[in-house]
Design a protein around this motif. Structure first.
Motif, PDB file in Angstrom:
ATOM      1  N   GLY A  96      10.552 -18.329  94.661  1.00  0.00           N
ATOM      2  CA  GLY A  96      11.130 -19.041  95.791  1.00  0.00           C
ATOM      3  C   GLY A  96      12.346 -19.865  95.419  1.00  0.00           C
ATOM      4  N   GLN A  97      12.865 -19.654  94.195  1.00  0.00           N
ATOM      5  CA  GLN A  97      14.052 -20.374  93.735  1.00  0.00           C
ATOM      6  C   GLN A  97      15.112 -19.357  93.281  1.00  0.00           C
ATOM      7  OE1 GLN A  97      12.439 -22.905  90.682  1.00  0.00           O
ATOM      8  NE2 GLN A  97      11.773 -24.446  92.164  1.00  0.00           N
ATOM      9  N   PRO A  98      15.705 -18.641  94.235  1.00  0.00           N
ATOM     10  CA  PRO A  98      16.664 -17.595  93.894  1.00  0.00           C
ATOM     11  C   PRO A  98      17.946 -18.160  93.289  1.00  0.00           C
ATOM     12  CG  PRO A  98      16.592 -17.952  96.260  1.00  0.00           C
ATOM     13  CD  PRO A  98      15.499 -18.774  95.688  1.00  0.00           C
ATOM     14  N   GLU A  99      18.644 -17.303  92.555  1.00  0.00           N
ATOM     15  CA  GLU A  99      19.905 -17.682  91.921  1.00  0.00           C
ATOM     16  C   GLU A  99      20.967 -16.621  92.196  1.00  0.00           C
ATOM     17  OE1 GLU A  99      19.189 -18.256  87.800  1.00  0.00           O
ATOM     18  OE2 GLU A  99      17.959 -20.064  88.071  1.00  0.00           O
ATOM     19  N   LYS A 131      20.161 -21.984  99.465  1.00  0.00           N
ATOM     20  CA  LYS A 131      20.107 -22.972  98.377  1.00  0.00           C
ATOM     21  C   LYS A 131      20.700 -22.412  97.087  1.00  0.00           C
ATOM     22  CE  LYS A 131      16.014 -25.242 100.291  1.00  0.00           C
ATOM     23  NZ  LYS A 131      14.575 -25.536 100.100  1.00  0.00           N
ATOM     24  N   ALA A 132      20.544 -21.103  96.874  1.00  0.00           N
ATOM     25  CA  ALA A 132      21.102 -20.476  95.678  1.00  0.00           C
ATOM     26  C   ALA A 132      22.629 -20.517  95.718  1.00  0.00           C
ATOM     27  CB  ALA A 132      20.611 -19.033  95.568  1.00  0.00           C
ATOM     28  N   VAL A 133      23.203 -20.249  96.893  1.00  0.00           N
ATOM     29  CA  VAL A 133      24.665 -20.281  97.047  1.00  0.00           C
ATOM     30  C   VAL A 133      25.180 -21.703  96.839  1.00  0.00           C
ATOM     31  CG1 VAL A 133      26.575 -19.868  98.634  1.00  0.00           C
ATOM     32  CG2 VAL A 133      24.638 -18.282  98.584  1.00  0.00           C
ATOM     33  N   LEU A 134      24.487 -22.693  97.424  1.00  0.00           N
ATOM     34  CA  LEU A 134      24.892 -24.095  97.282  1.00  0.00           C
ATOM     35  C   LEU A 134      24.821 -24.551  95.825  1.00  0.00           C
ATOM     36  CD1 LEU A 134      23.126 -25.669 100.402  1.00  0.00           C
ATOM     37  CD2 LEU A 134      25.513 -24.999 100.168  1.00  0.00           C
ATOM     38  N   LYS A 135      23.768 -24.111  95.141  1.00  0.00           N
ATOM     39  CA  LYS A 135      23.608 -24.481  93.736  1.00  0.00           C
ATOM     40  C   LYS A 135      24.750 -23.929  92.894  1.00  0.00           C
ATOM     41  CE  LYS A 135      20.385 -23.948  89.847  1.00  0.00           C
ATOM     42  NZ  LYS A 135      19.133 -23.307  89.385  1.00  0.00           N
ATOM     43  N   ASP A 216      15.695 -13.355  93.382  1.00  0.00           N
ATOM     44  CA  ASP A 216      14.562 -14.282  93.278  1.00  0.00           C
ATOM     45  C   ASP A 216      13.602 -13.712  92.238  1.00  0.00           C
ATOM     46  OD1 ASP A 216      12.773 -16.270  93.696  1.00  0.00           O
ATOM     47  OD2 ASP A 216      12.268 -15.738  95.749  1.00  0.00           O
ATOM     48  N   VAL A 217      13.352 -14.470  91.200  1.00  0.00           N
ATOM     49  CA  VAL A 217      12.546 -13.977  90.074  1.00  0.00           C
ATOM     50  C   VAL A 217      11.071 -13.927  90.456  1.00  0.00           C
ATOM     51  CG1 VAL A 217      11.918 -14.360  87.659  1.00  0.00           C
ATOM     52  CG2 VAL A 217      14.189 -14.998  88.475  1.00  0.00           C
ATOM     53  N   ILE A 218      10.394 -12.836  90.070  1.00  0.00           N
ATOM     54  CA  ILE A 218       8.956 -12.698  90.326  1.00  0.00           C
ATOM     55  C   ILE A 218       8.187 -13.690  89.461  1.00  0.00           C
ATOM     56  CG2 ILE A 218       7.001 -11.168  89.872  1.00  0.00           C
ATOM     57  CD1 ILE A 218       8.469  -8.927  90.994  1.00  0.00           C
TER      58      ILE A 218
END
Length: 501
Positions: A96-99, A131-135, A216-218
C-alpha cells in the motif's frame, strides 16, 4: 443452542417417565423419586452449556494473543467454513506504499515538467498512487502550483485547472478516450503493465504529457498466505482496479487462483455478491471503498492498518496487518469448531452411559443402581473434561500449516468479469433512492448508516455522505418510506425526507 433446546425437555421427560414406571412397577414413591432425581442429576446440561462458550472464549483469547480480533462468536465459528477468499490488492496483498519507478515524457516535454504538473494534479487526491507521485516530487524538490476545480473520477482518473490549463490524469483507458496516445507510448505502457507496474498518463489541454509508472511492492508474506489458503482447499481471488496486464502480473507474483481486474470502487460489492452464489465468501480489504464488500461478504476481514470505516464494517480485524493471519484465522476457527464437537461428544458420552444407569434400566438384569451422589460426581467430572479439553486450545499453534486439511467440497469458480456484472446490473430495472439524513458527523456514521440500509433492504451501491447529509442506494423496487424512516431512527440519526426515481 439447537442441542440444548432438544436435550433439556428430553431429559425432564425421561425423569418423569422413569418415576412413573417405577411407581407402576410397585416401588415406593421415595424409591421411584430417587430414580427420577438420579436421571436429572447425572444428565449433564452444564457440560452441554459449557461445550460451546468455553471453547469460543478460549479461541477468542488465542486470536487476541496473536493479533486476530474476532468481533463475534459467529465470526469465529464461520471463518473456518469459507470456500472463497477475495483479496483486495492495494494495501492487502501489496504494502500500500507504491513508489514511482519510471518517468516517460512525451515528445517535447521534459521529465521535470511532467512530474511538476502531475504533482500539482495529484496533490488533492487521496489515492495511494497519488502519494507516490507526491513523494517523488518532494525528493526532486519541485515547486508546484495550486489547482482549482479538482475532480476525482472513481476508477478512471482526475481533472483540475492550473492557471489557464486543464490537467487530466489517469488510466490508459480513460486518457485514450480523452486524447490520442502514440503507438510508442502505448507499447511502453503495455510493457510497464506486464512488469506489474501501473502506468499513469497525464495530459494538458488535451495534449499528452507522458507516463509516470508506479509500482506497489507485494508484502513479504503474501505468497505464503495465499499458498496456505489454497492448501486448505480455499479458492483465492484478487480484486483490483488495475488494468488486466498489471493485475495478472501482480496476481502471478502472489500466486492467486483468479484475478478480477478493472473493478471500479463501487463494483467490489457486486463481485462479492456474484461470488457468494458459488460458495461461502470471505473478503479481505483495508480501504473506504472496501467497506460495502466487507459488509456483503459472509465474513469481512479488515487489515488493522486500514481505514476506520473498513475496520468498523468487518467481522474480523487483523491487528498486525499481516496477510498470513488470514489462514491463521481460518485455522483457529476450524480448531475451535473441532474442539466444540469434541466437547459435545464428551457431554453426550456421559449422558448415554449415565442416564440409563440412573433410571434403573440395569437393575432387573444386573442389579446395578446409581446413588444420586455418585451421579453428581459423574456430572462434575464431565464438566471437568469439557473445560479441560477447551483449555487445550491454548496450546494450538495457529501459524503451523503442517496439519492443514483440504475442505471436502472445494469450489471451482466461474468468474464473471466486472464488465459482465455491470451489464447484468444495467439490464435490471433499479430504483435509485436518495434519503436525507441529519446527524452524520464522520466516516464512522456513514458506515453505520450503510450497514443498516444494506441489512434492512438488501440494497446495492449504498453511499452515504455526512457532508451532503444524504444516503443514496439502489433497490429492485420502491421502498416503504415509513420503513426507511424507522431504519434511520434505529441507527441513531434523523430522517429528513426521501426521493425515489
Amino acid at each position: 443452542d439447537r442441542v440444548s433446546g432438544v436435550f433439556v425437555p428430553a431429559v425432564i421427560t425421561i425423569a418423569v417417565i422413569t418415576t412413573i414406571i417405577w411407581l407402576l412397577a410397585g416401588q415406593t414413591f421415595g424409591y421411584a423419586l430417587a430414580r427420577g432425581i438420579s436421571v436429572l442429576v447425572i444428565s449433564c446440561p452444564c457440560a452441554l452449556g459449557l461445550a460451546t462458550p468455553v471453547a469460543i472464549m478460549v479461541g477468542n483469547g488465542m486470536g487476541a494473543k496473536n493479533g486476530i480480533l474476532f468481533k463475534t462468536a459467529v465470526s469465529l465459528e464461520e471463518a473456518g467454513k469459507v470456500q472463497i477468499v477475495a483479496l483486495d490488492k492495494t494495501g492487502t496483498i501489496t504494502s500500500g506504499q507504491p513508489e514511482v519507478t519510471d518517468i516517460l515524457p512525451a515528445e517535447g516535454v521534459t521529465e521535470t515538467e511532467l512530474l511538476t504538473l502531475a504533482c500539482a494534479l495529484e496533490k488533492k487526491s487521496e489515492h495511494p498512487l497519488a502519494k507516490a507521485v507526491l513523494k517523488k516530487a518532494e525528493e526532486e524538490n519541485l515547486a508546484t502550483g495550486e489547482v482549482t476545480g479538482f475532480q476525482a473520477l472513481p476508477g478512471n482518473g482526475l481533472s483540475a485547472i492550473l492557471g489557464s490549463d486543464k490537467l487530466t490524469g489517469g488510466s490508459m483507458k480513460f486518457i485514450s478516450s480523452q486524447t490520442k496516445v502514440s503507438a510508442d507510448l502505448n507499447r511502453r505502457a503495455e510493457q510497464l503493465a506486464e512488469q506489474g507496474k501501473t502506468p499513469l498518463l497525464f495530459t494538458r489541454n488535451g495534449k499528452l504529457l507522458g507516463i509516470i509508472a508506479v509500482a506497489d511492492v507485494i508484502k513479504e508474506d503474501s505468497p505464503r498466505a495465499v499458498k496456505e489458503l489454497q492448501n486448505m482447499g480455499i479458492r483465492v481471488v484478487m480484486l483490483t482496479g488495475d488494468n488486466e496486464r498489471t493485475a495478472k502480473a501482480i496476481g502471478a507474483q502472489a500466486g492467486v487462483d483468479d484475478v478480477i481486474a478493472g473493478v471500479l470502487p463501487d463494483g467490489k460489492e457486486s463481485v462479492i455478491r456474484a461470488l457468494k452464489e458459488q460458495g461461502k465468501v470471505a473478503m479481505v480489504g483495508d480501504g473506504i471503498n472496501d467497506a460495502p464488500a466487507l459488509t456483503r461478504a459472509d465474513i469481512g476481514i479488515a487489515i488493522g492498518a486500514g481505514t476506520d470505516i473498513a475496520i468498523d464494517a468487518a467481522d474480523i480485524v487483523l491487528m498486525k496487518s499481516q496477510l498470513s493471519d488470514v489462514p491463521a484465522a481460518v485455522r483457529l476457527s476450524r480448531a475451535t469448531l473441532r474442539n466444540i464437537h469434541e466437547n459435545l461428544f464428551w457431554a453426550f458420552f456421559y449422558n448415554i452411559i449415565g442416564i440409563p444407569l440412573a433410571a434403573g434400566v440395569w437393575i432387573p438384569l444386573f442389579g446395578w443402581t446409581l446413588n444420586p451422589m455418585f451421579g453428581a460426581a459423574a456430572m462434575s467430572l464431565s464438566s471437568f473434561c469439557v473445560v479441560t479439553n477447551a483449555l487445550r486450545l491454548n496450546l494450538f499453534q495457529i501459524h503451523n500449516a503442517a496439519k492443514d486439511k483440504t475442505i471436502k467440497n472445494p469450489v471451482t469458480l466461474h468468474i464473471s468479469h466486472d464488465e459482465n456484472i455491470k451489464e447484468e446490473k444495467e439490464n435490471k430495472t433499479m430504483v435509485k433512492v436518495t434519503v436525507n439524513v441529519e446527524g452524520m458527523m464522520c466516516g464512522h456514521c456513514e458506515a453505520h448508516v450503510n450497514k443498516a440500509i444494506q441489512a434492512a433492504f438488501g440494497a446495492e451501491d449504498v453511499v452515504s455522505s455526512h457532508e451532503n447529509g444524504t444516503t443514496v442506494f439502489s433497490v429492485p423496487e420502491k421502498v416503504d418510506e415509513a420503513k426507511v424512516e424507522e431504519v434511520i431512527k434505529e441507527a441513531g440519526y434523523e430522517f429528513k425526507g426521501i426521493t425515489q426515481e
